[in-house]
Design a protein around this motif. Structure first.
Motif, PDB file in Angstrom:
ATOM      1  N   GLY A 164      89.856  26.052  -0.551  1.00 39.50           N
ATOM      2  CA  GLY A 164      89.107  25.699   0.646  1.00 39.50           C
ATOM      3  C   GLY A 164      89.469  26.509   1.867  1.00 39.50           C
ATOM      4  O   GLY A 164      89.151  26.101   2.993  1.00 39.50           O
ATOM      5  N   ASP A 165      90.099  27.660   1.673  1.00 38.87           N
ATOM      6  CA  ASP A 165      90.473  28.492   2.817  1.00 38.87           C
ATOM      7  C   ASP A 165      90.085  29.939   2.531  1.00 38.87           C
ATOM      8  O   ASP A 165      89.490  30.248   1.501  1.00 38.87           O
ATOM      9  N   GLY A 166      90.428  30.812   3.470  1.00 37.49           N
ATOM     10  CA  GLY A 166      90.108  32.218   3.303  1.00 37.49           C
ATOM     11  C   GLY A 166      88.618  32.510   3.243  1.00 37.49           C
ATOM     12  O   GLY A 166      88.195  33.468   2.586  1.00 37.49           O
ATOM     13  N   HIS A 167      87.798  31.709   3.942  1.00 39.45           N
ATOM     14  CA  HIS A 167      86.354  31.942   3.933  1.00 39.45           C
ATOM     15  C   HIS A 167      86.056  33.362   4.437  1.00 39.45           C
ATOM     16  O   HIS A 167      86.603  33.807   5.455  1.00 39.45           O
ATOM     17  N   THR A 168      85.177  34.051   3.735  1.00 40.57           N
ATOM     18  CA  THR A 168      84.827  35.422   4.102  1.00 40.57           C
ATOM     19  C   THR A 168      83.314  35.574   4.169  1.00 40.57           C
ATOM     20  O   THR A 168      82.603  35.203   3.233  1.00 40.57           O
ATOM     21  N   GLN A 169      82.845  36.097   5.288  1.00 38.21           N
ATOM     22  CA  GLN A 169      81.432  36.434   5.455  1.00 38.21           C
ATOM     23  C   GLN A 169      81.302  37.951   5.564  1.00 38.21           C
ATOM     24  O   GLN A 169      82.087  38.602   6.263  1.00 38.21           O
ATOM     25  N   ASP A 170      80.295  38.494   4.881  1.00 43.01           N
ATOM     26  CA  ASP A 170      80.126  39.947   4.831  1.00 43.01           C
ATOM     27  C   ASP A 170      78.637  40.262   4.891  1.00 43.01           C
ATOM     28  O   ASP A 170      77.883  39.900   3.980  1.00 43.01           O
ATOM     29  N   TYR A 171      78.205  40.912   5.970  1.00 46.83           N
ATOM     30  CA  TYR A 171      76.786  41.230   6.163  1.00 46.83           C
ATOM     31  C   TYR A 171      76.641  42.736   6.415  1.00 46.83           C
ATOM     32  O   TYR A 171      77.392  43.317   7.224  1.00 46.83           O
ATOM     33  N   ASN A 172      75.681  43.347   5.721  1.00 42.22           N
ATOM     34  CA  ASN A 172      75.413  44.772   5.887  1.00 42.22           C
ATOM     35  C   ASN A 172      73.911  45.002   5.920  1.00 42.22           C
ATOM     36  O   ASN A 172      73.155  44.408   5.136  1.00 42.22           O
ATOM     37  N   VAL A 173      73.463  45.867   6.818  1.00 41.01           N
ATOM     38  CA  VAL A 173      72.062  46.217   6.889  1.00 41.01           C
ATOM     39  C   VAL A 173      71.961  47.691   7.289  1.00 41.01           C
ATOM     40  O   VAL A 173      72.750  48.181   8.108  1.00 41.01           O
ATOM     41  N   LYS A 192      83.784  38.800   8.548  1.00 44.29           N
ATOM     42  CA  LYS A 192      84.709  37.821   9.102  1.00 44.29           C
ATOM     43  C   LYS A 192      85.553  37.257   7.963  1.00 44.29           C
ATOM     44  O   LYS A 192      85.031  36.665   7.027  1.00 44.29           O
ATOM     45  N   GLN A 193      86.849  37.477   8.065  1.00 43.97           N
ATOM     46  CA  GLN A 193      87.795  36.990   7.062  1.00 43.97           C
ATOM     47  C   GLN A 193      88.701  35.954   7.708  1.00 43.97           C
ATOM     48  O   GLN A 193      89.404  36.256   8.680  1.00 43.97           O
ATOM     49  N   GLU A 194      88.672  34.725   7.202  1.00 48.01           N
ATOM     50  CA  GLU A 194      89.514  33.676   7.752  1.00 48.01           C
ATOM     51  C   GLU A 194      90.858  33.637   7.027  1.00 48.01           C
ATOM     52  O   GLU A 194      91.029  34.217   5.951  1.00 48.01           O
ATOM     53  N   ALA A 195      91.795  32.941   7.612  1.00 40.60           N
ATOM     54  CA  ALA A 195      93.189  32.997   7.164  1.00 40.60           C
ATOM     55  C   ALA A 195      93.426  32.174   5.907  1.00 40.60           C
ATOM     56  O   ALA A 195      92.733  31.186   5.641  1.00 40.60           O
ATOM     57  N   VAL A 196      94.428  32.606   5.158  1.00 40.60           N
ATOM     58  CA  VAL A 196      95.078  31.776   4.147  1.00 40.60           C
ATOM     59  C   VAL A 196      96.523  31.614   4.616  1.00 40.60           C
ATOM     60  O   VAL A 196      97.219  32.603   4.848  1.00 40.60           O
ATOM     61  N   ALA A 199     101.563  27.753   4.285  1.00 37.17           N
ATOM     62  CA  ALA A 199     101.775  26.309   4.128  1.00 37.17           C
ATOM     63  C   ALA A 199     100.892  25.724   3.039  1.00 37.17           C
ATOM     64  O   ALA A 199     101.176  24.630   2.524  1.00 37.17           O
ATOM     65  N   ASP A 200      99.831  26.456   2.655  1.00 40.15           N
ATOM     66  CA  ASP A 200      98.852  25.923   1.712  1.00 40.15           C
ATOM     67  C   ASP A 200      98.981  26.499   0.307  1.00 40.15           C
ATOM     68  O   ASP A 200      98.063  26.367  -0.498  1.00 40.15           O
ATOM     69  N   ARG A 201     100.107  27.176   0.017  1.00 42.40           N
ATOM     70  CA  ARG A 201     100.343  27.680  -1.319  1.00 42.40           C
ATOM     71  C   ARG A 201     101.760  27.287  -1.747  1.00 42.40           C
ATOM     72  O   ARG A 201     102.701  27.351  -0.947  1.00 42.40           O
ATOM     73  N   ASP A 202     101.898  26.879  -3.021  1.00 43.24           N
ATOM     74  CA  ASP A 202     103.180  26.380  -3.507  1.00 43.24           C
ATOM     75  C   ASP A 202     104.272  27.435  -3.465  1.00 43.24           C
ATOM     76  O   ASP A 202     105.436  27.123  -3.194  1.00 43.24           O
ATOM     77  N   ILE A 203     103.924  28.700  -3.709  1.00 42.77           N
ATOM     78  CA  ILE A 203     104.922  29.747  -3.843  1.00 42.77           C
ATOM     79  C   ILE A 203     105.640  30.037  -2.527  1.00 42.77           C
ATOM     80  O   ILE A 203     106.738  30.596  -2.516  1.00 42.77           O
ATOM     81  N   VAL A 904      96.472  37.477  -3.550  1.00 43.91           N
ATOM     82  CA  VAL A 904      96.754  36.186  -2.926  1.00 43.91           C
ATOM     83  C   VAL A 904      96.540  35.088  -3.977  1.00 43.91           C
ATOM     84  O   VAL A 904      95.556  35.125  -4.726  1.00 43.91           O
ATOM     85  N   PRO A 905      97.442  34.114  -4.089  1.00 45.44           N
ATOM     86  CA  PRO A 905      97.269  33.060  -5.100  1.00 45.44           C
ATOM     87  C   PRO A 905      95.951  32.308  -4.915  1.00 45.44           C
ATOM     88  O   PRO A 905      95.538  32.007  -3.801  1.00 45.44           O
ATOM     89  N   GLY A 906      95.313  32.016  -6.037  1.00 45.50           N
ATOM     90  CA  GLY A 906      94.110  31.192  -5.998  1.00 45.50           C
ATOM     91  C   GLY A 906      92.869  31.900  -6.500  1.00 45.50           C
ATOM     92  O   GLY A 906      92.777  33.129  -6.499  1.00 45.50           O
ATOM     93  N   GLN A 907      91.911  31.093  -6.943  1.00 40.22           N
ATOM     94  CA  GLN A 907      90.609  31.609  -7.360  1.00 40.22           C
ATOM     95  C   GLN A 907      89.744  31.858  -6.131  1.00 40.22           C
ATOM     96  O   GLN A 907      89.714  31.054  -5.204  1.00 40.22           O
ATOM     97  N   PHE A 908      89.021  32.966  -6.164  1.00 39.64           N
ATOM     98  CA  PHE A 908      88.137  33.319  -5.059  1.00 39.64           C
ATOM     99  C   PHE A 908      86.720  33.467  -5.609  1.00 39.64           C
ATOM    100  O   PHE A 908      86.465  34.289  -6.496  1.00 39.64           O
TER     101      PHE A 908
END
Length: 917
Positions: A164-173, A192-196, A199-203, A904-908
């Motif tokens: 539920g983090d690291g939201h990324t928006q990518d627009y090209n024209v 726009k790349q949001e943070a991961v 604190a939100d990863r076990d490692i 980065v840990p996690g499925q994207f």
């Protein structure tokens, strides 16, 4: 015939004498990634480099490479030789270097090039300084931008981690207009790349993998505690029972009376800084580009291109660790602060003296606490980059031979600003901790002993300030090239190319005036500025020797020479030679030898001294199991280096030691030599039999040696050689306080010695004919690292360290023996799918801990409906579909893993819609 990366002579790209990997738009889109650096860093021949997974301009500071951190930037590093030894070109021309207001990097920031402007990327996996000049020791990355387009192309992508983090928006024209004599392409990009957050990863919950509390024996938590920590040398109001080994911790419960409730520092008191960092740094990138071509005549064109990019990024560290006192190790005024007896929050009734001239001898070592009241350390960058290229090109005939010419001018600007809120002005802190009678006007007495919550807004307002830094880079590059066929031989025409280049580069770094004065409490820095110009000429010749004779379907040789004259580094002449032999039509064999050079960069020459906090351990610390206790030799060498013989020294700083690095105007250019041997087999029988529409197998062997490599000696090696061998050169680089604490490790840049690497690249590419079941494709790309070593000087002789199969944590870099990528794709009608697997062989840390092998798997599905003439495409994909975590690393600078090598840990997952007119 077209121009290809690796030669200045127009030639058939299928008869290339150097190994070139092409990453086109479809390959970029197949990754689901929004940053070109992330795409390129997946190549097995790449070895990571700075990227948005690196969050290190806070407590790590400026790395010892002479270039500054470049937080929020992204680089490409080929062959583990460092990004500064990989030349990045845009359309075959130089591009302005990047910066992030933390130094003067010598590398192009790939995040400054809008993804929507890119047509393809050609990666030359071999050094070619004779053709392209300085920096091309490991290879060349040539980013080819869109020159022509008809109509509209657009795409929109949204991606997020399953957590539920690291939201990324990518627009090209982009939109292209093509007329009889004029063509224009223009477009824009937004990412726009949001943070991961760690604190939100076990490692990354604690400073070490698998750690569950600061009381674990493994340690790693910081001595800059929430409650406050004081290390004393002998205060009369403290009784022996209140201290342990000369160190005591002030408990915040009752801070009013002398000796009120001191107790010994225990590991539970230490501060866990790990959850307060980024796994993935947030950023926004706005880009625009335009490319125009005007035919002035049938044989002359005028071209102009412009690229603009704005990056707003951020990195973050835990609350500021405030260290004052003679053993604080800041290297500035904080180390000289005395806490006066009249300070209303001093509970001891005596002045804590730092022992500076005119004061009593030092009677305390350090006071440390986390300044939680000021919030987390946040570094925000705003970076503007502009590049404008204008040029003429054309052709003319000489007899029956056609010659081609071009003349170009490149102007590039990069301006960066960085804001850090909540730094502490050491001069004002000294006033607020000093005699009460001198704390007048706006001064508010400071409570350094009260623990978390005891520093009031009024106290903060007086001692804190907003730190503002900036950096600039400038490029002017003028080139002229001429190429063509000179005359015919029985085997074909003799090709020739010649060219001239004049380049001017300027860079500057301007830290906040308070920081430059040595009055800040975070990483210190000094201003730096420098420039140079170069004049260079080159020539290349290609001679075909045999053609269509037995065992010599073709045989040709190629050679090039370049002479460069640098205003800062003098002259250099480099050569390269290669041979191509086709014993029969389906098999190409090649071999080459190339000399290379790299002139010292502006940051390496003119960069001022700066500190990096290296996450390494001092072998001289007296703790259970340390070399100081287990080896009499180490103990003797440590004592000779300044550690107290009574064993009272224990490293207090949680595994971070100050390394002072800086430029060196006496640096000489690096030189290199590269051997390359390889072959490509493209069997005609596979196509004729219907087994494949295309099939090729390529193997290349490379051997690169860099002499006079510009780098500091690794701080961990310096400490180890001093402690283990008493090496005089190493011990002279380690300075300690009277109590044995390391105040600095010298890491000035120098021509340290030799870097040697060799290995194999392996590539297989297969595409099936179209059948009733669709069309299938398979590509395999791997790198086998046979050797990687660095040789540095010692007091007597040299020391060679092999890194093959190892990982090191400062700076982060792993050297797996093998890396490979395999892609299987399938398409039928309106539907296409692909599966990508990336393999990274296991590596070991220097103490023998193993980082197991990893296989990352990505899937992607595409739907291009025929009812829309397949102009629309819908894409869904998942990267790291099996949710594989990176291997845990104890010595890595990153949050318990190597961010230059692993994901980065996690499925994207991501969704994309694209349209092409």
């Amino acid at each position: 015939m077209i121009v290809v990366t690796g030669s200045r002579i127009r030639r058939d790209p299928l008869s290339q004498d150097s190994p070139v990997v092409v990453v086109d738009q479809s390959a970029i889109q197949q990754t689901g990634l929004s940053a070109i650096a992330d795409v390129l860093q997946r190549l097995p021949s790449a070895s990571g480099g700075l990227n948005t997974k690196v969050n290190n301009s806070g407590n790590i500071g400026n790395p010892p490479d002479g270039g500054g951190v470049g937080a929020g930037s992204a680089e490409i590093d080929l062959r583990y030789l460092g990004a500064k030894r990989t030349l990045v070109l845009v359309d075959g021309l130089r591009f302005v270097n990047g910066s992030s207001a933390s130094g003067i990097p010598s590398t192009v920031d790939l995040n400054t090039i809008p993804v929507g402007s890119i047509e393809r990327i050609e990666v030359l996996q071999s050094g070619q300084s004779p053709l392209y000049g300085s920096d091309a020791l490991a290879g060349v990355v040539n980013i080819i931008t869109k020159a022509t387009q008809e109509g509209l192309q657009a795409s929109a992508q949204f991606g997020t981690f399953r957590a539920g983090d690291g939201h990324t928006q990518d627009y090209n024209v982009s939109y292209g207009i093509k007329g009889p004599t004029t063509s224009v392409v223009f477009g824009a990009s937004y990412v726009k790349q949001e943070a991961v957050r760690t604190a939100d990863r076990d490692i990354s919950q604690f400073p070490n993998p698998g750690q569950t509390s600061c009381s674990d024996a493994i340690g790693g938590c910081s001595s800059a505690t929430l409650g406050g920590f004081i290390s004393v040398l002998g205060l009369p109001t403290l009784t022996p029972k209140t201290v342990l080994g000369g160190r005591g911790r002030f408990d915040i419960t009752n801070p009013t009376g002398p000796n009120s409730d001191f107790r010994a520092l225990v590991t539970e008191d230490r501060f866990n800084f790990a959850p307060f960092n980024y796994f993935l740094t947030p950023s926004e990138r706005y880009g625009a580009f335009i490319s125009a071509k005007q035919e002035l005549s049938s044989s002359t064109n005028f071209r102009v291109k412009a690229i603009y990019n704005r990056r707003e990024s951020q990195n973050q560290a835990a609350f500021l660790p405030l260290f004052v006192g003679p053993d604080a190790g800041n290297g500035n005024l904080l180390d000289t602060i005395s806490i006066d007896a009249t300070n209303p929050f001093n509970p001891f009734g005596v002045t804590l003296s730092a022992g500076k001239p005119g004061e009593a001898p030092a009677n305390y070592s350090t006071v440390r606490r986390r300044l939680v009241e000021a919030g987390q350390r946040t570094y925000s960058q705003a970076v503007d980059t502009m590049s404008v290229t204008a040029g003429f090109d054309g052709s003319f005939d000489v007899g029956d031979k056609k010659w081609y010419w071009d003349a170009n001018a490149v102007f590039g600007w990069n301006d960066a600003k960085q804001l850090f809120t909540g730094n502490v002005n050491a001069q004002k802190l000294g006033q607020a901790l000093g005699p009460l009678a001198l704390c007048t006007g706006a001064c508010v007495p400071f409570n350094i002993f009260g623990g978390a919550g005891s520093v009031t807004p009024a106290m903060l307002a007086f001692v804190t300030f907003d730190e503002r830094a900036r950096s600039t880079q400038r490029l002017q590059d003028y080139t002229a090239n001429l190429s063509g066929d000179v005359f015919e031989l029985p085997a074909g025409p003799v090709g020739f190319a010649i060219g001239y280049e004049h380049r001017f580069q300027l860079g500057s770094f301007t830290p906040d005036p308070i920081i430059a004065a040595g009055l800040g409490s975070d990483i210190p820095a000094q201003p730096a500025r420098g420039s140079y110009n170069s004049d260079e000429v080159y020539a290349e010749v290609r001679i075909p020797l045999l053609k269509e004779t037995p065992f010599f379907y073709s045989l040709e040789v190629d050679g090039a020479v370049r002479h460069a004259n640098y205003s800062t580094s003098g002259s250099s002449t480099t050569y390269t030679g290669s041979a191509l032999w086709k014993p029969f039509q389906d098999l190409l064999l090649r071999g080459s030898y190339a000399e290379g050079f790299r002139a010292p960069s502006i940051g390496e020459l003119f960069g001022a001294a700066s500190r990096a906090d290296a996450p390494i351990d001092d072998p001289c610390t007296n703790v259970p199991g340390s070399p100081f206790q287990t080896s009499s030799t180490v103990r003797a060498n440590c004592i000779a280096n300044g550690v107290p013989a009574n064993g009272s020294y224990q490293e207090p700083n949680g595994g971070q030691l100050p390394v002072i690095t800086g430029g060196n105007r006496d640096l000489k250019p690096e030189t290199s030599r590269t051997f390359l041997f390889g072959g490509v087999y493209s069997p005609r029988w596979a196509r004729d039999s219907g087994f494949a529409s295309s099939l090729s197998i390529e193997v290349n062997y490379y051997d690169i040696k860099v002499d006079g490599a510009i780098a500091p000696i690794d701080a961990a090696i310096t400490l180890a050689r001093c402690a283990n061998a008493g090496d005089a050169l190493s011990c002279a680089s380690v300075q300690r306080t009277a109590n044995g604490l390391i105040s600095r490790i010298s890491g000035q840049l120098q021509n340290i010695g030799e870097i040697r690497t060799r290995g194999y690249d392996l590539t297989l590419s297969y595409r099936s004919p179209t059948t009733g079941a669709g069309a299938f494709g398979l590509s395999l790309n791997g790198n086998y690292l046979q050797k990687y070593s660095e040789t540095v000087p010692a007091a007597v002789g040299t020391t060679t360290t092999s890194y093959r199969g190892l990982t090191r944590g400062f700076p982060d870099q792993s050297y797996p023996k093998f890396k490979g990528t395999g892609v299987v794709d399938w398409s039928i009608g309106d539907v296409a799918a692909s599966f990508t697997a990336r393999y990274i062989h296991d590596v070991e840390e220097f103490d023998g801990k193993q980082l197991d092998s990893r296989i990352y798997s990505d899937i992607q599905l595409n739907y291009s409906p025929s009812f829309a003439d397949r102009r629309l495409r819908f894409t869904v994909g998942v990267n790291n579909v099996f949710n594989i975590d990176p291997p845990a690393c104890f010595s890595c600078t990153g949050p318990n893993y190597d961010p230059t090598t692993y994901d980065v840990p996690g499925q994207f997952g991501y969704l994309r819609i694209s349209y092409k007119m």
